[in-house]
Enzyme design. Structure first.
Site, PDB file in Angstrom:
ATOM      1  N   GLY A  11      -5.885  -2.893  -7.816  1.00  0.00           N
ATOM      2  CA  GLY A  11      -7.036  -2.261  -8.040  1.00  0.00           C
ATOM      3  C   GLY A  11      -7.059  -0.784  -7.218  1.00  0.00           C
ATOM      4  O   GLY A  11      -7.337  -0.060  -7.826  1.00  0.00           O
ATOM      5  N   SER A  49       0.700  -1.338   0.087  1.00  0.00           N
ATOM      6  CA  SER A  49      -0.285  -0.285   0.138  1.00  0.00           C
ATOM      7  C   SER A  49       0.901   1.443  -0.383  1.00  0.00           C
ATOM      8  O   SER A  49       0.417   2.075  -0.778  1.00  0.00           O
ATOM      9  CB  SER A  49      -0.973   0.020   1.403  1.00  0.00           C
ATOM     10  N   SER A  58     -13.706   2.723   3.250  1.00  0.00           N
ATOM     11  CA  SER A  58     -12.402   2.116   2.090  1.00  0.00           C
ATOM     12  C   SER A  58     -10.946   3.076   2.161  1.00  0.00           C
ATOM     13  O   SER A  58     -11.782   4.077   1.226  1.00  0.00           O
ATOM     14  CB  SER A  58     -13.083   2.268   0.548  1.00  0.00           C
ATOM     15  N   ARG A  85      -3.364 -14.108  -1.928  1.00  0.00           N
ATOM     16  CA  ARG A  85      -3.503 -14.034  -0.566  1.00  0.00           C
ATOM     17  C   ARG A  85      -4.475 -15.872  -0.533  1.00  0.00           C
ATOM     18  O   ARG A  85      -4.038 -15.679   0.654  1.00  0.00           O
ATOM     19  CB  ARG A  85      -4.150 -13.399  -0.095  1.00  0.00           C
ATOM     20  N   ARG A 119     -14.479  -5.856 -11.003  1.00  0.00           N
ATOM     21  CA  ARG A 119     -14.652  -5.238  -9.765  1.00  0.00           C
ATOM     22  C   ARG A 119     -15.461  -3.883 -10.054  1.00  0.00           C
ATOM     23  O   ARG A 119     -15.442  -2.708 -10.521  1.00  0.00           O
ATOM     24  CB  ARG A 119     -12.793  -5.310  -9.072  1.00  0.00           C
ATOM     25  N   GLN A 127      -9.128   2.901  -0.315  1.00  0.00           N
ATOM     26  CA  GLN A 127      -9.218   3.475  -1.706  1.00  0.00           C
ATOM     27  C   GLN A 127      -9.708   4.251  -2.257  1.00  0.00           C
ATOM     28  O   GLN A 127      -9.661   5.426  -2.768  1.00  0.00           O
ATOM     29  CB  GLN A 127      -8.955   2.202  -2.550  1.00  0.00           C
ATOM     30  N   ASP A 165      -8.172  -7.203   3.677  1.00  0.00           N
ATOM     31  CA  ASP A 165      -6.645  -7.771   3.442  1.00  0.00           C
ATOM     32  C   ASP A 165      -6.499  -9.637   4.136  1.00  0.00           C
ATOM     33  O   ASP A 165      -5.778 -10.954   3.441  1.00  0.00           O
ATOM     34  CB  ASP A 165      -5.498  -7.450   3.264  1.00  0.00           C
ATOM     35  N   ARG A 170     -13.175 -14.435  -2.404  1.00  0.00           N
ATOM     36  CA  ARG A 170     -12.587 -15.091  -1.119  1.00  0.00           C
ATOM     37  C   ARG A 170     -14.026 -15.621  -0.257  1.00  0.00           C
ATOM     38  O   ARG A 170     -12.776 -16.530   0.478  1.00  0.00           O
ATOM     39  CB  ARG A 170     -11.877 -14.129  -0.365  1.00  0.00           C
TER      40      ARG A 170
END
Length: 432
Positions: free
Chosen positions: A94, A22, A168, A391, A122, A170, A317, A348
């Site tokens: 992303g 990140s 979020s 992941r 996404r 992002q 995550d 996931r």
């Protein structure tokens, strides 16, 4: 690429991890917006971060990778980007797509950004909506939801007061990057606090930005940010795989050096400690406005917990590797309010459920999470699927350390998206 993981008896090692993903993304972007040289040390050179580097160079930035983990950005200031001659490709990242949408919305040119098959499915409307309110114009598939995305930017970016529907980092970061170009004050209010690397880094580079609880206030730049020397701490999300490995293998002690311990990222440590984990933070310090420390981890008897609500954005995550820890915890572990997991590189929730069932684990899939009955043996002699999700792949590798027989994992090369050195460090902790 298929790999075979064989069980190990214990882990006793000292390791140093590559830079935080990140933070590496953000150092490239903010360094490119700044004026003057930014030298980035311990940069994570992964497929995702290189997507950001290549896109920035495509719009006129000057970024050179002088070694595997060292990058020099010759910043030209925020107003010196140029229209790209081709479509910009974020590949699987992303973070690249969403943060660059913030930058591109404030440029007086036309651009198109796309990604791989996974990224094109996404959701992007959550970023498009606030950036459109600030003056950017966006055209995307499925009523403005999915990439490829055409962006008609503008130099007349308006300040905004915006309440994000979900926490979020992002979405917040895209707004903050666009807000650097606005005249006046922009506020972003979240329902819960998300990662604050962008806020910390913008302040370090000279932006007028303040945080209070779940609100961030930023003023548009009246002068350029200034290039800085920057050290990227080790990635706590990457560390979490090895933390869990040490916790669930017997008679193990692991020291992980120079890891980022930003409070918006240490949710995984808090949850594992709730489960009974023996984890200590030592040698704490602050580098470039980010807290850093060493982690000392020892084998532990874990217990099941319920994780929900405001805790979820802080561990989103790390939930795949937390699921592996839960298989060895006494009692039931419940993850809820985590529907966001269905919109990651793969679904996931479904992937974790399917693969843990293959390994003999009692797990119940729910719409927004799952229940795991712990204290179970992991059954080997099977082939697991990574779903091309880094992941998921790394979490399954950790599960293999305590399986009763070897397990195979398909498409393991996907770990290069975030952690190219994973296999090397994984083998190191097994062999010492």
């Amino acid at each position: 690429m298929k790999i075979e993981v064989t069980p190990t008896e214990n882990i006793n090692a000292e390791i140093t991890l590559p830079g935080d993903k990140s933070i590496s993304h953000r150092a490239l972007i903010i360094g490119s917006l700044a004026e003057g040289e930014t030298k980035i040390h311990n940069f994570l050179s992964s497929e995702d971060t290189l997507s950001t580097l290549n896109i920035l160079n495509s719009i006129g930035a000057s970024i050179k990778q002088i070694s595997e983990d060292e990058v020099i950005v010759e910043g030209k200031g925020k107003d010196n980007f140029i229209e790209p001659s081709n479509v910009l490709n974020a590949k699987n990242s992303g973070t690249t797509m969403r943060l660059m949408m913030g930058v591109l919305s404030a440029q007086n040119f036309y651009s198109v950004i796309t990604g791989d098959d996974s990224l094109r499915e996404r959701p992007m409307k959550r970023v498009i909506d606030p950036l459109s309110k600030m003056g950017g114009r966006f055209f995307a598939r499925k009523n403005g939801e999915f990439a490829p995305i055409t962006i008609l930017g503008t130099k007349d970016i308006s300040p905004l007061v915006y309440k994000t529907p979900v926490a979020s980092a992002q979405v917040k970061s895209a707004i903050l990057l666009a807000a650097l170009y606005a005249k006046g004050e922009t506020q972003v209010i979240e329902p819960a606090k998300s990662r604050d690397h962008t806020e910390r880094m913008l302040k370090y580079f000279g932006a007028d930005i303040a945080q209070k609880d779940t609100t961030v206030v930023i003023r548009g730049l009246t002068k350029n940010l200034e290039g800085r020397e920057f050290f990227v701490p080790g990635d706590l999300s990457s560390a979490s795989f090895f933390i869990v490995a040490a916790l669930i293998t017997k008679n193990s002690t692991l020291l992980i050096k120079n890891v980022g311990i930003n409070p918006t990222r240490t949710g995984i440590l808090s949850v594992l400690k709730m489960m009974g984990a023996d984890i200590k933070i030592i040698n704490e310090k602050t580098l470039n406005n980010e807290p850093v420390g060493d982690l000392l981890v020892k084998s532990s008897s874990l217990k099941g917990v319920e994780i929900k609500g405001e805790m979820i954005p802080l561990i989103i995550d790390e939930i795949p590797i937390l699921a592996i820890a839960a298989t060895q915890a006494k009692g039931k572990t419940t993850i809820k309010d985590a529907k966001e997991l269905r919109y990651k590189e793969t679904d996931r929730i479904r992937a974790i459920t399917r693969e843990l069932k293959k390994l003999g684990i009692d797990i119940l899939e729910k719409e927004d999470g799952f229940d795991i009955i712990g204290n179970q043996k992991i059954r080997g002699n099977c082939t697991c699927e990574s779903y091309n999700d880094h992941r998921i792949a790394m979490s399954l590798a950790i599960a293999g350390l305590i399986a009763d027989n070897p397990i195979e994992i398909d498409n393991f090369e996907c770990v290069n998206i975030s952690f190219p050195e994973f296999t090397e460090i994984f083998e190191k902790i097994r062999s010492i």
